[in-house]
Design an enzyme around this catalytic site. Structure first.
Site, mmCIF file in Angstrom:
data_model
loop_
_atom_site.group_PDB
_atom_site.id
_atom_site.type_symbol
_atom_site.label_atom_id
_atom_site.label_comp_id
_atom_site.label_asym_id
_atom_site.label_seq_id
_atom_site.Cartn_x
_atom_site.Cartn_y
_atom_site.Cartn_z
ATOM 1 N N GLY A 15 -7.066 0.236 -5.241
ATOM 2 C CA GLY A 15 -6.091 0.266 -4.155
ATOM 3 C C GLY A 15 -4.815 0.914 -4.625
ATOM 4 O O GLY A 15 -4.825 1.767 -5.511
ATOM 5 N N CYS A 16 -3.706 0.515 -4.076
ATOM 6 C CA CYS A 16 -2.411 1.095 -4.429
ATOM 7 C C CYS A 16 -2.168 0.982 -5.933
ATOM 8 O O CYS A 16 -2.263 -0.100 -6.498
ATOM 9 C CB CYS A 16 -1.297 0.388 -3.660
ATOM 10 S SG CYS A 16 0.352 0.989 -4.060
ATOM 11 N N PHE A 17 -1.849 2.103 -6.552
ATOM 12 C CA PHE A 17 -1.690 2.087 -8.012
ATOM 13 C C PHE A 17 -0.465 1.325 -8.493
ATOM 14 O O PHE A 17 -0.395 0.951 -9.651
ATOM 15 C CB PHE A 17 -1.748 3.479 -8.625
ATOM 16 C CG PHE A 17 -0.907 4.579 -8.030
ATOM 17 C CD1 PHE A 17 0.253 4.359 -7.307
ATOM 18 C CD2 PHE A 17 -1.303 5.898 -8.222
ATOM 19 C CE1 PHE A 17 1.012 5.399 -6.799
ATOM 20 C CE2 PHE A 17 -0.547 6.953 -7.717
ATOM 21 C CZ PHE A 17 0.616 6.695 -7.008
#
Length: 169
Positions: A15-17
């Site tokens: 997902g979002c890093f």
């Protein structure tokens, strides 16, 4: 990124890093040589804005450099499965799109075997609800593109920033 003798790379998309980086740094910080967020999976260099269009085939990833005598690859993979929802296809929380897919890019045949074994163990354990959809893909022939400077250590520099990661088990 070239590795020094005695070091290895591990690359995870969860997902979002921003949250991926935050959680791995918190768990393994002193045992990591480096942790960089960026993009992997697509054919060419891309900006964050390009990746967000969903047309580049890149995933937001965290690439770790580490010494295997200080932290085992298997421990990194087990933690990866704990800190995001590996049953969610192309999304984590409010983030939707192929750039948010659950993916492990393996850098050796041994990493491939370990990642597949741990995926199967986690699936069989009943600790996740549903079928794991994590892609396990060889990094051979793929390039890691470092994310823009403002994305590095984003949640450390912006403690009120958006993060949907948590420990699931």
């Amino acid at each position: 990124m070239a590795t020094k003798a005695g070091t290895e790379l591990a690359t995870f998309g969860a997902g979002c890093f921003w949250g991926t980086e935050k959680f791995f740094r918190k768990q393994f910080g002193a045992n990591l040589i480096s942790a960089l967020v960026g993009y992997m999976g697509g054919a060419s260099n891309a900006t964050y804005q390009d990746v967000c269009t969903g047309t580049t085939n890149h995933a937001e990833v965290l690439q770790l450099s580490y010494e295997p005598n200080k932290v085992a690859y298997a421990d990194l993979v087990r933690f990866f499965f704990r800190m995001h929802d590996p049953t969610s296809l192309n999304r984590q929380g409010n983030d939707r799109g192929t750039q948010y897919r659950s993916v492990i890019f393996t850098h050796t045949n041994e990493q491939q075997k370990i990642a597949e074994q741990i995926r199967d163990e986690v699936q069989a354990s009943g600790k996740v609800k549903g079928q794991i959809v994590t892609q396990i893909q060889s990094a051979t022939g793929l390039q890691f593109f470092t994310g823009e400077p403002y994305h590095q250590r984003y949640l450390e520099n912006n403690p009120d920033g958006y993060c949907n990661h948590r420990l699931y088990f």
